[in-house]
Design a protein around this motif. Sequence first.
Motif, short mmCIF file in Angstrom:
data_model
loop_
_atom_site.label_atom_id
_atom_site.label_comp_id
_atom_site.label_asym_id
_atom_site.label_seq_id
_atom_site.Cartn_x
_atom_site.Cartn_y
_atom_site.Cartn_z
N LYS A 18 0.84 -1.22 0.00
CA LYS A 18 0.00 0.00 0.00
C LYS A 18 0.86 1.26 0.00
CE LYS A 18 -1.21 -1.46 3.74
NZ LYS A 18 -1.45 -1.72 5.12
N SER A 36 -1.08 9.65 9.37
CA SER A 36 -1.81 9.15 10.54
C SER A 36 -1.04 9.41 11.82
CB SER A 36 -2.01 7.65 10.42
OG SER A 36 -2.82 7.35 9.32
N ARG A 40 2.35 3.41 18.10
CA ARG A 40 3.48 2.46 17.98
C ARG A 40 4.79 3.23 17.85
NH1 ARG A 40 6.03 2.31 13.28
NH2 ARG A 40 5.02 1.86 11.29
N TYR A 52 4.45 9.04 10.15
CA TYR A 52 3.38 9.10 11.16
C TYR A 52 3.63 10.26 12.10
CZ TYR A 52 1.71 4.26 10.37
OH TYR A 52 1.17 3.10 9.84
N GLU A 71 -11.36 8.70 11.90
CA GLU A 71 -11.51 7.33 12.37
C GLU A 71 -10.26 6.98 13.14
OE1 GLU A 71 -9.40 4.56 11.38
OE2 GLU A 71 -8.17 6.07 10.43
N ALA A 73 -8.45 3.17 15.09
CA ALA A 73 -8.65 1.75 15.37
C ALA A 73 -7.44 1.22 16.11
CB ALA A 73 -8.81 0.99 14.05
N TYR A 75 -4.71 -1.73 16.11
CA TYR A 75 -4.11 -2.76 15.24
C TYR A 75 -3.01 -3.39 16.06
CZ TYR A 75 -1.43 -4.82 11.41
OH TYR A 75 -0.73 -5.68 10.59
N GLY A 81 -4.79 6.43 13.96
CA GLY A 81 -5.94 7.26 13.64
C GLY A 81 -5.63 8.30 12.58
N THR A 82 -6.69 8.74 11.88
CA THR A 82 -6.56 9.74 10.81
C THR A 82 -6.99 11.11 11.31
OG1 THR A 82 -7.20 8.03 9.21
CG2 THR A 82 -7.31 10.32 8.46
N GLU A 100 -4.31 5.64 4.01
CA GLU A 100 -3.76 4.28 3.94
C GLU A 100 -4.01 3.67 5.31
OE1 GLU A 100 0.56 4.07 3.42
OE2 GLU A 100 0.25 2.14 4.40
N ILE A 101 -5.12 2.95 5.45
CA ILE A 101 -5.55 2.50 6.78
C ILE A 101 -6.01 1.04 6.75
CG2 ILE A 101 -6.21 4.84 7.45
CD1 ILE A 101 -9.09 4.16 7.00
N GLY A 105 -10.84 0.69 10.23
CA GLY A 105 -10.89 2.13 9.94
C GLY A 105 -11.69 2.40 8.69
N ARG A 147 1.54 -10.35 12.13
CA ARG A 147 1.07 -9.65 10.94
C ARG A 147 0.52 -10.62 9.89
NH1 ARG A 147 2.81 -3.99 10.22
NH2 ARG A 147 3.22 -3.29 12.33
P1 5GP Z 1 2.22 -0.21 10.32
O1 5GP Z 1 2.47 -0.46 11.79
O2 5GP Z 1 2.70 -1.36 9.46
O3 5GP Z 1 2.76 1.13 9.88
O4 5GP Z 1 0.63 -0.13 10.13
C1 5GP Z 1 -0.19 -1.16 10.59
C2 5GP Z 1 -1.55 -1.04 9.95
O5 5GP Z 1 -2.20 0.15 10.41
C3 5GP Z 1 -1.50 -0.94 8.42
O6 5GP Z 1 -2.50 -1.79 7.89
C4 5GP Z 1 -1.83 0.50 8.16
O7 5GP Z 1 -2.48 0.70 6.92
C5 5GP Z 1 -2.78 0.79 9.29
N1 5GP Z 1 -2.93 2.23 9.58
C6 5GP Z 1 -2.03 3.22 9.42
N2 5GP Z 1 -2.55 4.40 9.77
C7 5GP Z 1 -3.83 4.17 10.14
C8 5GP Z 1 -4.91 5.00 10.58
O8 5GP Z 1 -4.82 6.21 10.68
N3 5GP Z 1 -6.08 4.38 10.87
C9 5GP Z 1 -6.25 3.03 10.76
N4 5GP Z 1 -7.45 2.54 11.05
N5 5GP Z 1 -5.26 2.22 10.33
C10 5GP Z 1 -4.07 2.78 10.03
#
Ligand code: 5GP
Length: 195
Positions: A18, A36, A40, A52, A71, A73, A75, A81-82, A100-101, A105, A147
Amino acid sequence: MKNNGLLLVISGPAGAGKGSVASELVKDENIRLSISATTRAPRGKEENGREYYFYERGQFEKMITENGFIEYAQYLENYYGTPKKPVDDWRKEGKDVILEIEVQGCGIVKKSVPDCISIFIMPPSMEILEKRLRGRGTETEENVQKRMKRAKEELALAENYDYVVVNDVLEDCVENVRAIITAEKLRTQRLSFNI
Ligand code: 5GP
């Protein structure tokens, strides 16, 4: 709302590509990528405000109570969040915005912005997905396993998306997403006629 930019939600399992797709799309000056917030820790060369906004848990929860997210969530163990304001501002300027979520979300965005366009980026196979995740070199073995498990759950939800695009060859995948954007802009209900 007719002249607002499109809101594109791009999801897909970690390692599906993505991020690479989004990086190609934002080369178009009419497209913006939402940054976002997450609780983490930064990974590899990630920088605050670029990949981020890295928040403490308390800071993130405060922003939730202030209604600052379109939104958010959880993970694995973290919040993502956005932030609302930049997305609203860009769309008002007529820019198309990519989120990219992950899948939860996307469900929330679809409820609050029904005309958003959701695209699921699908890896060519689970083997290739695992190879890509390991190839990052930034994930612990435990994280790769978590993952991969999450990826299987997410793939089952691909059918809820408006479009599914396989990312085998990146250029082809990007070209397909661009085709979706072009077609969506031509939808009758998005056009205003001055004749
Ligand atoms: P990563 O830790 O690999 O950067 O992201 C983990 C997951 O969180 C990925 O699927 C990514 O697309 C998702 N993600 C990133 N930013 C956001 C966000 O703002 N909201 C949501 N719901 N998911 C997000």
